[in-house]
Motif scaffolding. Structure first.
Motif, mmCIF file in Angstrom:
data_model
loop_
_atom_site.group_PDB
_atom_site.id
_atom_site.type_symbol
_atom_site.label_atom_id
_atom_site.label_comp_id
_atom_site.label_asym_id
_atom_site.label_seq_id
_atom_site.Cartn_x
_atom_site.Cartn_y
_atom_site.Cartn_z
ATOM 1 N N VAL A 184 87.885 26.409 -57.790
ATOM 2 C CA VAL A 184 88.082 27.395 -56.727
ATOM 3 C C VAL A 184 87.143 27.127 -55.564
ATOM 4 C CG1 VAL A 184 87.988 29.839 -56.128
ATOM 5 C CG2 VAL A 184 88.902 29.135 -58.344
ATOM 6 N N THR A 185 85.859 26.924 -55.859
ATOM 7 C CA THR A 185 84.875 26.746 -54.798
ATOM 8 C C THR A 185 84.860 25.329 -54.225
ATOM 9 O OG1 THR A 185 83.161 26.251 -56.452
ATOM 10 C CG2 THR A 185 83.397 28.544 -55.755
ATOM 11 N N GLY A 186 85.190 24.342 -55.058
ATOM 12 C CA GLY A 186 85.106 22.961 -54.612
ATOM 13 C C GLY A 186 86.392 22.374 -54.089
ATOM 14 N N THR A 187 87.538 22.893 -54.511
ATOM 15 C CA THR A 187 88.827 22.334 -54.099
ATOM 16 C C THR A 187 89.659 23.332 -53.300
ATOM 17 O OG1 THR A 187 88.886 20.883 -56.050
ATOM 18 C CG2 THR A 187 90.968 21.291 -54.906
ATOM 19 N N LEU A 188 89.845 24.523 -53.863
ATOM 20 C CA LEU A 188 90.699 25.503 -53.183
ATOM 21 C C LEU A 188 90.095 25.957 -51.856
ATOM 22 C CD1 LEU A 188 93.268 27.323 -53.459
ATOM 23 C CD2 LEU A 188 91.712 29.101 -54.289
ATOM 24 N N ALA A 189 88.815 26.325 -51.857
ATOM 25 C CA ALA A 189 88.188 26.837 -50.640
ATOM 26 C C ALA A 189 88.283 25.847 -49.479
ATOM 27 C CB ALA A 189 86.734 27.216 -50.924
ATOM 28 N N PRO A 190 87.961 24.543 -49.676
ATOM 29 C CA PRO A 190 88.119 23.597 -48.558
ATOM 30 C C PRO A 190 89.569 23.433 -48.116
ATOM 31 C CG PRO A 190 86.635 22.709 -50.233
ATOM 32 C CD PRO A 190 87.275 23.914 -50.828
ATOM 33 N N SER A 191 90.513 23.431 -49.071
ATOM 34 C CA SER A 191 91.919 23.254 -48.700
ATOM 35 C C SER A 191 92.449 24.444 -47.907
ATOM 36 C CB SER A 191 92.771 23.029 -49.945
ATOM 37 O OG SER A 191 92.843 24.201 -50.736
ATOM 38 N N TRP A 192 91.898 25.630 -48.160
ATOM 39 C CA TRP A 192 92.292 26.820 -47.396
ATOM 40 C C TRP A 192 91.471 26.988 -46.125
ATOM 41 C CZ3 TRP A 192 93.548 31.548 -51.041
ATOM 42 C CH2 TRP A 192 94.698 31.247 -51.795
ATOM 43 N N ARG A 193 90.499 26.110 -45.922
ATOM 44 C CA ARG A 193 89.666 26.111 -44.721
ATOM 45 C C ARG A 193 89.025 27.478 -44.489
ATOM 46 N NH1 ARG A 193 93.610 22.707 -40.517
ATOM 47 N NH2 ARG A 193 93.752 20.819 -41.802
ATOM 48 N N VAL A 194 88.463 28.020 -45.542
ATOM 49 C CA VAL A 194 87.835 29.328 -45.419
ATOM 50 C C VAL A 194 86.582 29.225 -44.571
ATOM 51 C CG1 VAL A 194 88.773 30.093 -47.623
ATOM 52 C CG2 VAL A 194 86.501 29.058 -47.552
ATOM 53 N N GLN A 195 86.268 30.277 -43.865
ATOM 54 C CA GLN A 195 85.125 30.300 -42.967
ATOM 55 C C GLN A 195 83.843 30.728 -43.666
ATOM 56 O OE1 GLN A 195 86.613 32.984 -39.980
ATOM 57 N NE2 GLN A 195 87.855 31.400 -38.986
ATOM 58 N N GLY A 196 83.972 31.207 -44.880
ATOM 59 C CA GLY A 196 82.808 31.620 -45.647
ATOM 60 C C GLY A 196 83.217 31.949 -47.061
ATOM 61 N N LEU A 197 82.257 31.955 -47.958
ATOM 62 C CA LEU A 197 82.542 32.200 -49.374
ATOM 63 C C LEU A 197 81.477 33.127 -49.954
ATOM 64 C CD1 LEU A 197 83.800 29.595 -51.918
ATOM 65 C CD2 LEU A 197 81.935 31.128 -52.564
ATOM 66 N N ARG A 198 81.937 34.119 -50.679
ATOM 67 C CA ARG A 198 81.026 35.045 -51.334
ATOM 68 C C ARG A 198 81.463 35.250 -52.775
ATOM 69 N NH1 ARG A 198 80.199 39.736 -46.654
ATOM 70 N NH2 ARG A 198 78.973 38.445 -45.219
ATOM 71 N N GLU A 199 80.525 35.653 -53.616
ATOM 72 C CA GLU A 199 80.817 35.883 -55.032
ATOM 73 C C GLU A 199 80.535 37.332 -55.386
ATOM 74 O OE1 GLU A 199 78.759 33.138 -57.503
ATOM 75 O OE2 GLU A 199 79.743 31.355 -56.660
ATOM 76 N N THR A 200 81.244 37.811 -56.372
ATOM 77 C CA THR A 200 81.060 39.175 -56.857
ATOM 78 C C THR A 200 81.383 39.205 -58.342
ATOM 79 O OG1 THR A 200 81.640 41.498 -56.440
ATOM 80 C CG2 THR A 200 83.435 39.908 -56.406
#
Length: 289
Positions: A184-200
């Motif tokens: 999720v953090t290493g593949t999906l997030a870059p492919s979706w070009r997210v501007q930031g990432l947070r965890e909960t």
């Protein structure tokens, strides 16, 4: 699940605990107190809760005989529900009327992309699962990337696995369960070009909603209050013909009335839609009062 504030303007949430287990009088008093204190209440209810919870909420609303309580159950997984509730808490600090704020939930739902990384799809009921994927879910080490909203998607995780994401700038919220979140953090997030990432933390209902505890849930969303406000304010507002509150969309979230259709009669006698049960009660009181 009540997420922490996104910014200093985010209003706190009130979590209704054990609605279906506590005595009816307690739940009734709590909702009455909230309505008296704030004027209007928007209850965001997850589809993962038992049907008894929704029935209890409708019972309480009926007993209070009020159209100042809106019950909203959007078609989102638990983490998506939490994100949407926080967005409404952000907007509650703006100059939006109660009806427009409550109606905004339906609008903002379209801009939320919710999914999960699953270790099994054998018990997944909310997304179509083909026979091949179902069979592969029993193979040791199998993992699946799933998007439940806005468009269902399911892929088996591999070198070429991709999921279609939002076409606008978002942040990604990740809730790790009993499955590593590396994909999720290493593949999906870059492919979706997210501007930031947070965890909960993982919502309590997630394992039941996704059919497995071996998961990591994720949700892409719009974090900025200015963007949320612009989206809501740009939609044409109208006045509910039944309760008089300002709304956006084709249904009042407080009294459930829809705009009258004078061109296509529903009951063969007139062009007016039939009034709600709350409307019947008001009419009876007016006639007997």
């Amino acid at each position: 699940m009540a997420l922490p504030p996104q910014d200093e303007r985010t209003l706190p949430a009130v979590v209704l605990q054990d609605v279906d287990r506590r005595p009816l009088e307690q739940v009734l008093a709590e909702l009455q107190s909230l309505t008296d204190q704030h004027g209007h209440v928007v209850v965001v209810c997850s589809g993962a809760v038992s049907p008894e919870v929704e029935r209890r909420l409708h019972t309480v609303r009926s007993l209070l005989e009020t159209d100042r309580i809106a019950l909203f159950r959007p078609p989102l997984p638990p983490l998506g529900i939490a994100v949407l509730a926080r967005q409404l808490r952000q907007l509650a600090s703006c100059d939006l009327s109660p009806g427009v704020l409550a109606s905004a939930g339906r609008l903002l739902t379209h801009y939320i992309h919710s999914g999960a990384l699953l270790g099994s799809v054998a018990r997944l009921d909310h997304v179509p699962v083909g026979l091949k994927a179902h069979a592969k879910s029993w193979m040791p080490g199998s993992q699946f990337g799933v998007v439940a909203h806005p468009v269902p998607q399911l892929v088996r995780i591999g070198p070429e696995a991709t999921l279609d994401g939002p076409e606008f700038g978002t942040w990604l919220l990740v809730a790790k369960g009993q499955l590593p979140s590396d994909w999720v953090t290493g593949t999906l997030a870059p492919s979706w070009r997210v501007q930031g990432l947070r965890e909960t933390q993982l919502p309590a209902e997630s394992a039941g909603w996704w059919g497995t505890g071996r998961l990591t849930e994720f949700c892409a969303y719009l974090p900025d209050l200015s963007v949320l406000y612009q989206l809501v304010a740009s939609v044409r507002q109208s006045r509910c013909h039944w309760c008089g509150i300002d709304v956006i969309g084709d249904r009042c979230v407080f009294c459930s009335a829809t705009p009258p259709d004078y061109d296509a009669p529903r009951d063969g006698t007139s062009g007016h839609r039939r009034p709600t049960a709350l409307g019947h009660r008001r009419a009876r009181r007016a006639l007997t009062g």
